[in-house]
Scaffold this motif. Structure first.
Motif, PDB file in Angstrom:
ATOM      1  N   GLU A  17       0.850  -1.187   0.000  1.00  0.00           N
ATOM      2  CA  GLU A  17       0.000   0.000   0.000  1.00  0.00           C
ATOM      3  C   GLU A  17       0.886   1.237   0.000  1.00  0.00           C
ATOM      4  OE1 GLU A  17      -4.153  -0.899   2.133  1.00  0.00           O
ATOM      5  OE2 GLU A  17      -2.446  -1.067   3.503  1.00  0.00           O
ATOM      6  N   THR A  18       0.462   2.273  -0.713  1.00  0.00           N
ATOM      7  CA  THR A  18       1.238   3.503  -0.777  1.00  0.00           C
ATOM      8  C   THR A  18       0.336   4.713  -0.555  1.00  0.00           C
ATOM      9  OG1 THR A  18       0.943   3.721  -3.184  1.00  0.00           O
ATOM     10  CG2 THR A  18       2.893   2.517  -2.420  1.00  0.00           C
ATOM     11  N   VAL A  19       0.916   5.747   0.019  1.00  0.00           N
ATOM     12  CA  VAL A  19       0.281   7.061   0.111  1.00  0.00           C
ATOM     13  C   VAL A  19       1.268   8.050  -0.478  1.00  0.00           C
ATOM     14  CG1 VAL A  19      -0.671   8.833   1.618  1.00  0.00           C
ATOM     15  CG2 VAL A  19      -1.002   6.426   2.178  1.00  0.00           C
ATOM     16  N   GLY A  20       0.873   8.680  -1.584  1.00  0.00           N
ATOM     17  CA  GLY A  20       1.814   9.536  -2.305  1.00  0.00           C
ATOM     18  C   GLY A  20       2.801   8.698  -3.098  1.00  0.00           C
ATOM     19  N   SER A  21       3.890   9.314  -3.509  1.00  0.00           N
ATOM     20  CA  SER A  21       4.919   8.629  -4.312  1.00  0.00           C
ATOM     21  C   SER A  21       4.338   8.043  -5.591  1.00  0.00           C
ATOM     22  CB  SER A  21       5.614   7.527  -3.497  1.00  0.00           C
ATOM     23  OG  SER A  21       6.155   8.053  -2.318  1.00  0.00           O
ATOM     24  N   THR A  22       3.291   8.702  -6.123  1.00  0.00           N
ATOM     25  CA  THR A  22       2.617   8.184  -7.317  1.00  0.00           C
ATOM     26  C   THR A  22       2.802   9.107  -8.523  1.00  0.00           C
ATOM     27  OG1 THR A  22       0.605   9.232  -6.480  1.00  0.00           O
ATOM     28  CG2 THR A  22       0.868   6.883  -6.063  1.00  0.00           C
ATOM     29  N   ARG A  23       3.599  10.160  -8.361  1.00  0.00           N
ATOM     30  CA  ARG A  23       3.767  11.121  -9.448  1.00  0.00           C
ATOM     31  C   ARG A  23       4.402  10.476 -10.677  1.00  0.00           C
ATOM     32  NH1 ARG A  23       3.896  16.364  -8.168  1.00  0.00           N
ATOM     33  NH2 ARG A  23       2.479  15.664  -6.550  1.00  0.00           N
ATOM     34  N   PHE A  24       5.211   9.446 -10.451  1.00  0.00           N
ATOM     35  CA  PHE A  24       5.872   8.785 -11.584  1.00  0.00           C
ATOM     36  C   PHE A  24       4.871   8.074 -12.490  1.00  0.00           C
ATOM     37  CE2 PHE A  24       5.415   5.150  -8.816  1.00  0.00           C
ATOM     38  CZ  PHE A  24       5.409   4.040  -9.644  1.00  0.00           C
ATOM     39  N   ILE A  25       3.706   7.716 -11.957  1.00  0.00           N
ATOM     40  CA  ILE A  25       2.721   6.989 -12.765  1.00  0.00           C
ATOM     41  C   ILE A  25       1.595   7.914 -13.249  1.00  0.00           C
ATOM     42  CG2 ILE A  25       1.220   6.194 -10.867  1.00  0.00           C
ATOM     43  CD1 ILE A  25       2.365   3.948 -13.727  1.00  0.00           C
ATOM     44  N   ASN A  31      -0.902  17.388  -5.990  1.00  0.00           N
ATOM     45  CA  ASN A  31      -1.663  17.547  -4.745  1.00  0.00           C
ATOM     46  C   ASN A  31      -2.748  18.601  -4.897  1.00  0.00           C
ATOM     47  OD1 ASN A  31       0.276  15.778  -3.889  1.00  0.00           O
ATOM     48  ND2 ASN A  31       1.081  17.056  -2.246  1.00  0.00           N
ATOM     49  N   GLU A  32      -2.413  19.690  -5.581  1.00  0.00           N
ATOM     50  CA  GLU A  32      -3.369  20.789  -5.744  1.00  0.00           C
ATOM     51  C   GLU A  32      -4.575  20.353  -6.571  1.00  0.00           C
ATOM     52  OE1 GLU A  32       0.488  22.005  -4.593  1.00  0.00           O
ATOM     53  OE2 GLU A  32      -0.090  20.971  -6.452  1.00  0.00           O
ATOM     54  N   GLU A  33      -4.333  19.605  -7.629  1.00  0.00           N
ATOM     55  CA  GLU A  33      -5.441  19.138  -8.476  1.00  0.00           C
ATOM     56  C   GLU A  33      -6.320  18.139  -7.732  1.00  0.00           C
ATOM     57  OE1 GLU A  33      -6.561  20.079 -11.398  1.00  0.00           O
ATOM     58  OE2 GLU A  33      -5.042  21.653 -11.563  1.00  0.00           O
ATOM     59  N   ILE A  34      -5.702  17.282  -6.945  1.00  0.00           N
ATOM     60  CA  ILE A  34      -6.467  16.276  -6.208  1.00  0.00           C
ATOM     61  C   ILE A  34      -7.329  16.934  -5.139  1.00  0.00           C
ATOM     62  CG2 ILE A  34      -6.292  14.272  -4.668  1.00  0.00           C
ATOM     63  CD1 ILE A  34      -5.708  13.782  -7.702  1.00  0.00           C
ATOM     64  N   GLN A  35      -6.840  17.997  -4.513  1.00  0.00           N
ATOM     65  CA  GLN A  35      -7.621  18.693  -3.494  1.00  0.00           C
ATOM     66  C   GLN A  35      -8.871  19.357  -4.067  1.00  0.00           C
ATOM     67  OE1 GLN A  35      -4.306  21.043  -1.882  1.00  0.00           O
ATOM     68  NE2 GLN A  35      -4.663  20.066   0.106  1.00  0.00           N
ATOM     69  N   PHE A  44      -9.699   7.718  -1.049  1.00  0.00           N
ATOM     70  CA  PHE A  44      -8.758   7.551  -2.150  1.00  0.00           C
ATOM     71  C   PHE A  44      -7.617   8.571  -2.147  1.00  0.00           C
ATOM     72  CE2 PHE A  44     -13.037   6.227  -3.673  1.00  0.00           C
ATOM     73  CZ  PHE A  44     -12.801   4.856  -3.666  1.00  0.00           C
ATOM     74  N   ALA A  45      -7.669   9.508  -1.231  1.00  0.00           N
ATOM     75  CA  ALA A  45      -6.606  10.512  -1.128  1.00  0.00           C
ATOM     76  C   ALA A  45      -6.631  11.119   0.268  1.00  0.00           C
ATOM     77  CB  ALA A  45      -6.791  11.609  -2.183  1.00  0.00           C
ATOM     78  N   THR A  46      -5.507  11.724   0.655  1.00  0.00           N
ATOM     79  CA  THR A  46      -5.426  12.399   1.943  1.00  0.00           C
ATOM     80  C   THR A  46      -5.906  13.843   1.802  1.00  0.00           C
ATOM     81  OG1 THR A  46      -3.186  13.257   1.605  1.00  0.00           O
ATOM     82  CG2 THR A  46      -3.395  11.008   2.481  1.00  0.00           C
ATOM     83  N   LYS A  52      -3.968   7.570  -2.495  1.00  0.00           N
ATOM     84  CA  LYS A  52      -3.889   6.278  -1.809  1.00  0.00           C
ATOM     85  C   LYS A  52      -4.071   5.173  -2.843  1.00  0.00           C
ATOM     86  CE  LYS A  52      -5.834   7.950   2.572  1.00  0.00           C
ATOM     87  NZ  LYS A  52      -6.899   7.720   3.593  1.00  0.00           N
ATOM     88  N   MET A  53      -3.100   4.275  -2.931  1.00  0.00           N
ATOM     89  CA  MET A  53      -3.150   3.185  -3.908  1.00  0.00           C
ATOM     90  C   MET A  53      -2.594   1.910  -3.296  1.00  0.00           C
ATOM     91  SD  MET A  53      -1.921   5.338  -7.289  1.00  0.00           S
ATOM     92  CE  MET A  53      -2.012   3.924  -8.401  1.00  0.00           C
ATOM     93  N   SER A  54      -2.841   0.798  -3.952  1.00  0.00           N
ATOM     94  CA  SER A  54      -2.293  -0.473  -3.479  1.00  0.00           C
ATOM     95  C   SER A  54      -1.951  -1.371  -4.652  1.00  0.00           C
ATOM     96  CB  SER A  54      -3.286  -1.183  -2.545  1.00  0.00           C
ATOM     97  OG  SER A  54      -4.505  -1.473  -3.223  1.00  0.00           O
ATOM     98  N   ILE A  55      -1.043  -2.283  -4.415  1.00  0.00           N
ATOM     99  CA  ILE A  55      -0.788  -3.391  -5.329  1.00  0.00           C
ATOM    100  C   ILE A  55      -1.382  -4.616  -4.650  1.00  0.00           C
ATOM    101  CG2 ILE A  55       0.980  -4.842  -6.398  1.00  0.00           C
ATOM    102  CD1 ILE A  55       2.732  -2.350  -6.632  1.00  0.00           C
ATOM    103  N   HIS A  56      -2.326  -5.254  -5.304  1.00  0.00           N
ATOM    104  CA  HIS A  56      -3.061  -6.335  -4.664  1.00  0.00           C
ATOM    105  C   HIS A  56      -3.534  -7.373  -5.679  1.00  0.00           C
ATOM    106  CE1 HIS A  56      -6.212  -3.174  -5.538  1.00  0.00           C
ATOM    107  NE2 HIS A  56      -6.741  -4.230  -6.158  1.00  0.00           N
TER     108      HIS A  56
END
Length: 282
Positions: A17-25, A31-35, A44-46, A52-56
Motif C-alpha cells: 500500500e502507498t500514500v503519495g509517491s505516485t507522481r511517476f505513474i 496535490n493541488e489538483e487532487i484537493q 482515495f486521497a489524503t 492512496k493506492m495499493s498493489i493487490h
C-alpha cells in the motif's frame, strides 16, 4: 477486505500500500489538483492531496472456481525499474494462506494484462528455476496481450518481466490464451479494454441479478474518472486509454454495479457533468 456479487465472493489480498509517491505513474495528479476533488477524500486521497493506492490480488470465488485476478510484484525478481520492486521478500503467500487461500487451492489465475505489478506471483524461485506459484491452476492470458509481449519485449525491464513471470508459465504448459471477450464460466466474462496495454482486459462478474466490474488498470486511480485524459505514464496508447475510460465508465455509471480497481478499493461510478466520479463503499 471482502465483497459479494450474488453467489460470487471477492477477497482483496494486499501486497503493498502507498500514500503519495505516485507522481511517476500519474504526473498530472498533483496535490493541488487532487484537493479540487473532495469526493476522493478520505478513501482515495489524503487531505493534502496525496493519492492512496495499493498493489493487490483479488481472489474471486464462484460456485465452481477459485480464481486469482492479477498477482502483484512477486519475490526475488530482478531488473525492475522501481528499486523497491527488486528482490522483494514479502509474506504475500503466507497472507493468502492465512486468509484461507493456500496456493494449491487456486484453480485459475487470470491476468488482466502482463505488466510487472500484475504478474509477479505467477512464479516463484525454486532451486534457481522459476516455477508456477499456483501449481494446480491454469493461467489465463489474453492472446493479444501475450503475443504482444512475447514479440515486443525489447526493453530490458519488459524482457525481465516476461522471462521470469510469463514465459515459465507457457513453458510449463499451464497457459491458456483466450480472446479478450472470452466467457469463463457462468459468472465471468472478459471485456476488451485496450490502451493501458495492447490486450488489456477488464472482468465482468454477473450472479443472481447482481453485477461487478474489475477494471484492472483502465484507471490507476479514481481521479482519472474526473480527468479522463490523465493517462498513466505506463499506458502504451494514451489516446486509446482515455477513450476506453470514457466508454467503460459510461457503460457502468449510475448503475448498481460494484466496481473494484486494479489499485483502488470498491465503489460505484456516477456521472458528474461531462465526466464521472467514484463513490466509495462505506
Amino acid at each position: 477486505m471482502h465483497w459479494k456479487i450474488g453467489k460470487v465472493r471477492i477477497t482483496k489480498i494486499v501486497e503493498m500500500e502507498t500514500v503519495g509517491s505516485t507522481r511517476f505513474i500519474l504526473p498530472l495528479a498533483t496535490n493541488e489538483e487532487i484537493q479540487k476533488l473532495p469526493w476522493l477524500i478520505p478513501h482515495f486521497a489524503t487531505e493534502e492531496g496525496r493519492l492512496k493506492m495499493s498493489i493487490h490480488s483479488l481472489v474471486v470465488e464462484t460456485p465452481t472456481r477459485r480464481i486469482v485476478v492479477d498477482t502483484g510484484l512477486g519475490n526475488d525478481k530482478e531488473g525492475r525499474k522501481v528499486p523497491t520492486w527488486n528482490n522483494r521478500k514479502d509474506p504475500f503467500l503466507e497472507t493468502m494462506t492465512a486468509a484461507g487461500f493456500a496456493p494449491d487451492s487456486i484453480d485459475t489465475v487470470l491476468c488482466t494484462h502482463l505488466h510487472v505489478d500484475h504478474v509477479g506471483w505467477n512464479t516463484r524461485l525454486v532451486g534457481g528455476q522459476w516455477v508456477p506459484t499456483f501449481a494446480k491452476a491454469r493461467y489465463v492470458f489474453g492472446r493479444t496481450e501475450y503475443e504482444h509481449w512475447r514479440d515486443h519485449s525489447d526493453e530490458s525491464d519488459k524482457l525481465a518481466v516476461f522471462n521470469d513471470s510469463v514465459k515459465p508459465i507457457a513453458d510449463a504448459g499451464r497457459a491458456d490464451l483466450v480472446a479478450s471477450d472470452a466467457r469463463l464460466g457462468d459468472e465471468i466474462t472478459l471485456i476488451p479494454t485496450p490502451g493501458h496495454s495492447p490486450g488489456h482486459m477488464s472482468i465482468l462478474i454477473q450472479s443472481e441479478g447482481e453485477q461487478g466490474l474489475l477494471t484492472g488498470d483502465v484507471a490507476h486511480h479514481p481521479c482519472q474518472m474526473e480527468h479522463l485524459d490523465w493517462s498513466s505514464t505506463a499506458d502504451s496508447d494514451p489516446v486509446q486509454s482515455a477513450a476506453t475510460r470514457r466508454e467503460l465508465f459510461a457503460r457502468f455509471a449510475d448503475t448498481p454495479t460494484l466496481v473494484i480497481g486494479g489499485h483502488f478499493n470498491a465503489g460505484h461510478i456516477q456521472r458528474d457533468g461531462d465526466a464521472f466520479k467514484f463513490v466509495a463503499l462505506g
